[in-house]
Design an enzyme around this catalytic site. Structure first.
Site, mmCIF file in Angstrom:
data_model
loop_
_atom_site.group_PDB
_atom_site.id
_atom_site.type_symbol
_atom_site.label_atom_id
_atom_site.label_comp_id
_atom_site.label_asym_id
_atom_site.label_seq_id
_atom_site.Cartn_x
_atom_site.Cartn_y
_atom_site.Cartn_z
ATOM 1 N N LYS A 259 25.247 68.625 -23.799
ATOM 2 C CA LYS A 259 26.707 68.699 -23.880
ATOM 3 C C LYS A 259 27.233 69.591 -22.762
ATOM 4 C CE LYS A 259 26.970 68.433 -28.967
ATOM 5 N NZ LYS A 259 27.889 67.318 -29.173
ATOM 6 N N ARG A 333 22.924 60.825 -36.729
ATOM 7 C CA ARG A 333 22.632 59.565 -37.426
ATOM 8 C C ARG A 333 21.124 59.369 -37.612
ATOM 9 N NH1 ARG A 333 25.904 56.396 -32.899
ATOM 10 N NH2 ARG A 333 26.977 58.393 -33.046
#
Length: 486
Positions: A259, A333
């Site tokens: 990130k 996920r």
């Protein structure tokens, strides 16, 4: 200190309308409060305050707060109970003014809804300052009068539940590691005889063949933990449980798909899903709700290292499906895929997973509401009705086949962890991915990325991690315990 509510008059020049506690106090001081309010400017607007000193020896400082219209009910445009929200906001601002005066105790007018008043007080006063030498004075809020003590107590428990989630999310990632998170929750639940907590180590995770979860965890020096909580509140311990699953990434660097550094510190709260479901169970146990709940939280860090997942790697989930990891920052996920497979082993009445899953959810709804993707209208209506009462709203999002195709059309594996068209409908493709690991007919996925933190949008929460939607989950569980469905 004392916080009292006052309603806006229907007509601008109307007489001051106190709550019943306000009326009683005004009589106690021989009408001085009404007199002072009438001479010090225009009528009090919603959420505005006036402070008076020296009116009564028991309460050297009295704050009067504007509650808006009397008998405000459900606002269909806003999808919440306006009266309750007005009370929460007004009480919070009044309590903070007392705190600024460094008065250690405040009595709060129930304002006709003691639960909402308690929530406003306890949520409004909360602040994370564990690690500062200079701390704000602690203020204890208590009910003024005794008429609604049960509702007040319930509101305190609801708010303390959300504050626990806020505490866990706000704490630095070197203080709340996977194992420390699990131990903190275990300690909170220790006093309940009908709760069992299992802190499962990496070896157990491996025997469960949770390859997707382990692939994320292996990039970090912190060992993963699978936290499993069993709350047996139903009269029959064999009743089908509500299974709550929470994403527990205690720090998310993005992994190899790193990130940007700006704002990365906020990723200490990427375990907000785990924080809210565990706090909801702590609250359900404190309320002694008559239903069985199982909480599942896969806990780990997502870090870049020589052992970390690489873009293009293929991993195998618990149900045998293979997943191409196209972006290592779509890691939540992967954890949830394995946890959802495991959730199916409990003959669940409903499975609800909660996760700070996608930036796309924040783009779609901002901080106004939690996005809900569900295959069950029964489940949706319970969540929706609960959120109207708590003011911590949910909004239904689509689970179309349209999105499933975008995650199943994958060159190397059964599924890709990214939608084929990259950012388009990112929250929806993430939900479609999770749906591939669900066979239960009552399942909901709550994407809480947009409601993770609060700047100034929710006036009764200070700036920082929000702990949302813990109270909605608690209210939902309470409704489920009364519903004889299935």
């Amino acid at each position: 200190g004392l916080v009292l509510g006052i309603y806006s008059s229907e007509k601008d020049k109307g007489a001051t309308q106190f709550t019943s506690a306000g009326e009683a106090f005004d009589r106690l001081v021989s009408g001085k409060l009404r007199e002072l309010l009438s001479v010090c400017g225009p009528p009090l607007k919603k959420g505005k305050t006036r402070m008076f000193h020296g009116l009564h020896q028991d309460f050297p400082s009295v704050v009067v707060v504007g509650l808006g219209k009397k008998n405000a009910g459900v606002n269909d445009q806003e999808n919440w109970h306006e009266g309750k929200e007005n009370i929460r906001a007004a009480v919070a601002v009044g309590c903070r003014q007392i705190q600024d005066l460094e008065i250690p105790c405040v009595e709060v007018d129930p304002c006709g809804d003691a639960q909402a008043a308690a929530e406003g007080a306890v949520l409004g006063l909360h602040e994370y300052n564990e690690l500062k030498q200079k701390k704000k004075p602690v203020v204890t809020a208590q009910l003024h009068g005794s008429a609604e003590s049960e509702a007040w107590h319930k509101g305190v428990l609801y708010a303390e539940g959300q504050n626990l989630a806020r505490y866990l999310m706000e704490a630095p990632a070197n203080y709340i590691t996977p194992i420390k998170f699990a131990e903190h929750i275990e300690q909170k639940l220790r006093s309940f005889s009908n709760v069992k907590v299992h802190i499962r180590p990496e070896s157990w995770i491996a025997t469960q063949q949770m390859g997707a979860f382990l692939s994320v965890a292996k990039g970090s020096a912190e060992l993963p933990v699978f936290l499993e909580i069993h709350y047996s509140g139903a009269a029959n311990t064999n009743d089908s449980p509500l299974v709550l699953v929470g994403k527990g990434v205690t720090f998310d660097s993005g992994g190899i798909s790193l990130k940007p550094s700006s704002g990365m510190d906020a990723m200490r709260a990427d375990m907000g899903g785990a924080a809210t479901i565990c706090s909801a169970i702590v609250t359900a146990a404190a309320l002694n709700l008559p239903l069985n709940i199982i909480g599942l939280a896969p806990l780990c860090e997502n870090m870049p290292s020589g052992k970390a997942n690489k873009p293009g790697d293929v991993v195998r989930a618990k149900n045998g499906k293979t997943i191409q990891v196209d972006n290592t920052d779509a890691e939540g996920r992967l954890l949830l895929a394995d946890a959802l497979c495991y959730a199916h082993s409990f003959n669940a009445r409903a499975i609800v997973n909660v996760a700070t899953l996608t930036g796309a959810m924040d783009v779609a709804l901002g901080s106004a509401a939690t996005g809900v993707f569900t295959n069950s209208s029964w489940l949706w209506s319970h969540l929706y009705e609960s959120s109207i009462l708590t003011g911590d709203r949910v909004w239904r999002m689509p689970l179309f086949e349209h999105y499933t195709k975008q995650v199943t059309d994958c060159p190397l594996a059964d599924l890709s962890n990214m939608g084929k068209y990259s950012r388009a409908g990112g929250a929806c493709t993430a939900a479609a991915f999770l749906k591939e690991f669900v066979t239960a007919s009552h399942w909901a996925h709550l994407d809480i990325a947009g409601v993770m933190s609060n700047k100034d949008e929710v006036s009764y929460l200070r700036k920082g991690m929000a702990g949302r939607p813990t109270r909605t989950l608690v209210e939902f569980a309470a409704r489920l315990s009364q519903d004889s469905h299935g």
